[in-house]
Every structure is written in C-alpha cells, then in structure tokens.
Design a protein around this motif. Structure first.
Motif, short mmCIF file in Angstrom:
data_model
loop_
_atom_site.label_atom_id
_atom_site.label_comp_id
_atom_site.label_asym_id
_atom_site.label_seq_id
_atom_site.Cartn_x
_atom_site.Cartn_y
_atom_site.Cartn_z
N THR A 36 -32.57 -13.57 -13.73
CA THR A 36 -32.86 -12.16 -13.97
C THR A 36 -33.27 -11.91 -15.43
O THR A 36 -34.12 -11.06 -15.69
CB THR A 36 -31.69 -11.24 -13.59
N GLY A 91 -40.14 -3.15 -11.18
CA GLY A 91 -38.77 -3.52 -10.86
C GLY A 91 -38.62 -4.18 -9.51
O GLY A 91 -37.55 -4.70 -9.17
N THR A 142 -35.62 -7.21 -8.61
CA THR A 142 -34.60 -6.77 -7.65
C THR A 142 -34.79 -7.41 -6.27
O THR A 142 -34.03 -7.12 -5.35
CB THR A 142 -34.56 -5.24 -7.53
N SER A 143 -35.77 -8.29 -6.13
CA SER A 143 -35.98 -9.00 -4.87
C SER A 143 -35.39 -10.41 -4.86
O SER A 143 -35.46 -11.09 -3.85
CB SER A 143 -37.48 -9.08 -4.54
N ARG A 157 -34.15 -10.53 0.09
CA ARG A 157 -34.77 -9.25 -0.28
C ARG A 157 -36.27 -9.46 -0.49
O ARG A 157 -36.67 -10.49 -1.01
CB ARG A 157 -34.18 -8.73 -1.59
N TYR A 195 -33.62 -2.67 -14.78
CA TYR A 195 -33.97 -3.37 -13.55
C TYR A 195 -33.44 -4.81 -13.54
O TYR A 195 -33.08 -5.33 -12.49
CB TYR A 195 -35.47 -3.29 -13.29
N GLN A 196 -33.35 -5.44 -14.68
CA GLN A 196 -32.73 -6.76 -14.73
C GLN A 196 -31.24 -6.65 -14.38
O GLN A 196 -30.71 -7.50 -13.67
CB GLN A 196 -32.93 -7.42 -16.09
N LYS A 206 -29.95 -4.37 -12.36
CA LYS A 206 -29.92 -4.15 -10.91
C LYS A 206 -30.13 -5.47 -10.16
O LYS A 206 -29.46 -5.73 -9.16
CB LYS A 206 -30.99 -3.14 -10.48
N GLY A 207 -31.06 -6.27 -10.64
CA GLY A 207 -31.31 -7.57 -10.02
C GLY A 207 -30.10 -8.48 -10.11
O GLY A 207 -29.73 -9.15 -9.14
N ASN A 232 -27.45 -7.38 -7.66
CA ASN A 232 -27.78 -7.86 -6.31
C ASN A 232 -27.34 -9.31 -6.11
O ASN A 232 -26.74 -9.66 -5.10
CB ASN A 232 -29.29 -7.76 -6.04
#
Length: 107
Positions: free
Chosen positions: A9, A17, A21-22, A35, A51-52, A54-55, A58
C-alpha cells in the motif's frame, strides 16, 4: 503478511483510489473474493495517505479473517480493471511495478 500489506500500500500510486483499495489477500482455504474497484467516473487526484490507509485497512481485515490453522497459501492480488496498466504501464509510459517490487522484497 502485515509487512507485505504495509509495503504494497505504501508504494501504490493513488489517483482515484480504486487501485490501492483493490488489493486483496485471499487464502486458498476461503471463499472470499478479491476486490476489483474501477476508477471509472471517480474523482481524480485523491488524497494519497487517505486512500493508502483505506487500502491497508482492507488488507489487515483480510489477514485477520485468515484461518491460519488451515492455511496452505495466501495470494496477494489486485482485481481492479486497470491493475495491469498500473503495474506494467503501456507503450508510452512506465508502470509502477508494485507487484514486481513486492515480489523482489518478499519473495
């Protein structure tokens, strides 16, 4: 696995993003799916750190869901429609080599 999650990440590019996040960690003994978020119609130039984070959240969730007593293999993957482009680029630009760099570092 946590070190891998942090690394992948931290080196992932962020525009919409969707790519960062996938990322998914999928155990071979689970029915979980990877994802695959699209960047289509999403605003660009999003906050990289947000966003990093959030990734990473996940991936940490994926790791926490793994049944390690039954584990044989974990696969790190990214099923966003543009993942190959981000990794390899195209004839006009160089890719980010996120998975290549991760493989080099962690084997």
């Amino acid at each position: 696995l946590t070190d891998i999650a942090n690394f992948v990440t931290s080196i992932s590019p962020v525009d919409t993003g969707a790519y960062v996040t996938s990322h998914s960690m999928v155990a071979n003994n689970s029915n979980s799916r990877a994802r695959g978020k699209t960047s289509r119609n999403k605003p660009r130039k999003q906050n990289r750190e947000e966003y990093q984070s959030k990734g990473l959240a996940n991936l940490l969730s994926d790791i926490n869901a793994i049944e390690f007593d039954k584990l044989v293999k974990v696969t790190l993957r990214n099923d966003s429609p543009h993942a190959r482009y981000v990794e390899d680029g195209n004839g006009n630009s160089r890719g980010h080599l996120v998975y290549t760099k991760t493989r080099r570092k962690f084997g």
